[in-house]
Design a protein around this motif. Structure first.
Motif, PDB file in Angstrom:
ATOM      1  N   LEU A  81       0.853  -1.173   0.000  1.00 37.84           N
ATOM      2  CA  LEU A  81       0.000   0.000   0.000  1.00 37.84           C
ATOM      3  C   LEU A  81       0.898   1.235   0.000  1.00 37.84           C
ATOM      4  O   LEU A  81       1.671   1.444   0.934  1.00 37.84           O
ATOM      5  N   VAL A  82       0.829   2.012  -1.079  1.00 41.46           N
ATOM      6  CA  VAL A  82       1.590   3.260  -1.166  1.00 41.46           C
ATOM      7  C   VAL A  82       0.604   4.369  -0.818  1.00 41.46           C
ATOM      8  O   VAL A  82      -0.257   4.728  -1.617  1.00 41.46           O
ATOM      9  N   LEU A  83       0.714   4.853   0.395  1.00 44.77           N
ATOM     10  CA  LEU A  83      -0.270   5.802   0.920  1.00 44.77           C
ATOM     11  C   LEU A  83       0.290   7.221   0.890  1.00 44.77           C
ATOM     12  O   LEU A  83       1.311   7.504   1.506  1.00 44.77           O
ATOM     13  N   GLN A  84      -0.395   8.080   0.151  1.00 45.28           N
ATOM     14  CA  GLN A  84      -0.007   9.497   0.139  1.00 45.28           C
ATOM     15  C   GLN A  84      -0.884  10.214   1.162  1.00 45.28           C
ATOM     16  O   GLN A  84      -2.091  10.371   0.955  1.00 45.28           O
ATOM     17  N   ALA A  85      -0.289  10.578   2.267  1.00 43.94           N
ATOM     18  CA  ALA A  85      -1.021  11.205   3.361  1.00 43.94           C
ATOM     19  C   ALA A  85      -0.590  12.662   3.502  1.00 43.94           C
ATOM     20  O   ALA A  85       0.323  13.118   2.812  1.00 43.94           O
ATOM     21  N   ASN A  86      -1.246  13.362   4.393  1.00 38.63           N
ATOM     22  CA  ASN A  86      -0.986  14.800   4.557  1.00 38.63           C
ATOM     23  C   ASN A  86      -0.347  15.099   5.903  1.00 38.63           C
ATOM     24  O   ASN A  86      -0.552  14.386   6.876  1.00 38.63           O
ATOM     25  N   LYS A  87       0.405  16.182   5.911  1.00 37.32           N
ATOM     26  CA  LYS A  87       0.834  16.792   7.170  1.00 37.32           C
ATOM     27  C   LYS A  87       0.014  18.071   7.307  1.00 37.32           C
ATOM     28  O   LYS A  87      -0.328  18.709   6.310  1.00 37.32           O
ATOM     29  N   TRP A  88      -0.293  18.415   8.547  1.00 41.99           N
ATOM     30  CA  TRP A  88      -1.170  19.554   8.802  1.00 41.99           C
ATOM     31  C   TRP A  88      -0.508  20.511   9.791  1.00 41.99           C
ATOM     32  O   TRP A  88       0.242  20.093  10.659  1.00 41.99           O
ATOM     33  N   PHE A  89      -0.853  21.790   9.675  1.00 40.78           N
ATOM     34  CA  PHE A  89      -0.441  22.775  10.677  1.00 40.78           C
ATOM     35  C   PHE A  89      -1.410  22.694  11.849  1.00 40.78           C
ATOM     36  O   PHE A  89      -2.622  22.567  11.645  1.00 40.78           O
ATOM     37  N   CYS A  90      -0.879  22.759  13.064  1.00 43.14           N
ATOM     38  CA  CYS A  90      -1.751  22.958  14.219  1.00 43.14           C
ATOM     39  C   CYS A  90      -1.695  24.446  14.545  1.00 43.14           C
ATOM     40  O   CYS A  90      -0.624  24.987  14.821  1.00 43.14           O
ATOM     41  N   LEU A  91      -2.844  25.082  14.517  1.00 40.63           N
ATOM     42  CA  LEU A  91      -2.886  26.535  14.700  1.00 40.63           C
ATOM     43  C   LEU A  91      -3.243  26.944  16.128  1.00 40.63           C
ATOM     44  O   LEU A  91      -3.371  28.125  16.419  1.00 40.63           O
ATOM     45  N   HIS A  92      -3.411  25.952  17.001  1.00 39.07           N
ATOM     46  CA  HIS A  92      -3.713  26.295  18.394  1.00 39.07           C
ATOM     47  C   HIS A  92      -2.493  26.997  18.991  1.00 39.07           C
ATOM     48  O   HIS A  92      -1.380  26.467  18.929  1.00 39.07           O
ATOM     49  N   ARG A  93      -2.685  28.143  19.565  1.00 39.77           N
ATOM     50  CA  ARG A  93      -1.535  28.966  19.949  1.00 39.77           C
ATOM     51  C   ARG A  93      -0.695  28.370  21.068  1.00 39.77           C
ATOM     52  O   ARG A  93       0.494  28.649  21.165  1.00 39.77           O
ATOM     53  N   PHE A  94      -1.246  27.519  21.922  1.00 41.60           N
ATOM     54  CA  PHE A  94      -0.455  26.953  23.017  1.00 41.60           C
ATOM     55  C   PHE A  94      -0.002  25.519  22.755  1.00 41.60           C
ATOM     56  O   PHE A  94       0.623  24.904  23.614  1.00 41.60           O
TER      57      PHE A  94
END
Ligand SMILES: [Zn+2]
Length: 158
Positions: free
Chosen positions: A69-82
């Motif tokens: 399984l060649v899985l193209q996944a995402n990385k995400w920004f966490c915008l919570h300030r703390f």
């Protein structure tokens, strides 16, 4: 390219983009279809993608052929300030973040490991299309947590 065989069940929220069969096995290319993800640290939802990454995982075999399984996944920004986690990788139901096998394949290998000797499990795994060394089966047995004594079917025979 043909459509994916109906007996291959995709995992979680994946879109199967393509698949190809070679003498070595079947390669399934899957894309994450999420529009957002939850930060594993602060549990806040993010809609801001950072980048993509590719993971290669072994999955259950199809008709005795190995499946990659060649899985193209995402990385995400966490915008919570703390939140200390600025960027996180998305998680999938059925895929542990640190494994090279899908959870369903891992369960199959554990079943083999506890059903026969490590050498027999090695031969059996090769025959069904998920070649795994006897050392890996021994590791699986050692890494499996012990069953609490209340759940043990042999508790009356101690
Ligand atoms: Zn966070």
């Amino acid at each position: 390219m043909d459509t994916l065989p109906a007996f291959y069940e995709p995992i979680d929220v994946m879109h199967i983009a393509a698949w190809q069969e070679s003498p070595e096995g079947i390669e399934v290319i899957a894309l994450s279809s999420r529009k957002s993800a939850v930060c594993p640290q602060c549990h806040c939802r993010s809609h801001n993608k950072h980048s993509r990454y590719v993971r290669m995982l072994r999955d259950l075999p199809v008709s005795g052929k190995p499946v990659i399984l060649v899985l193209q996944a995402n990385k995400w920004f966490c915008l919570h300030r703390f939140c200390p986690m600025r960027v996180f990788t998305e998680r999938f139901e059925g895929i542990s973040s640190s494994q090279r096998n899908t959870d369903r394949l891992q369960l199959l290998l554990q079943e083999l490991a506890f059903s026969m000797s490590a050498k027999a499990a090695e031969r059996c795994s090769k025959a069904i299309g998920v070649p795994t060394s006897h050392d890996t089966f021994l590791y699986l047995i050692r890494a499996t947590p012990e069953v609490p004594i209340e759940d043990c079917p042999f508790r009356f025979y101690r």
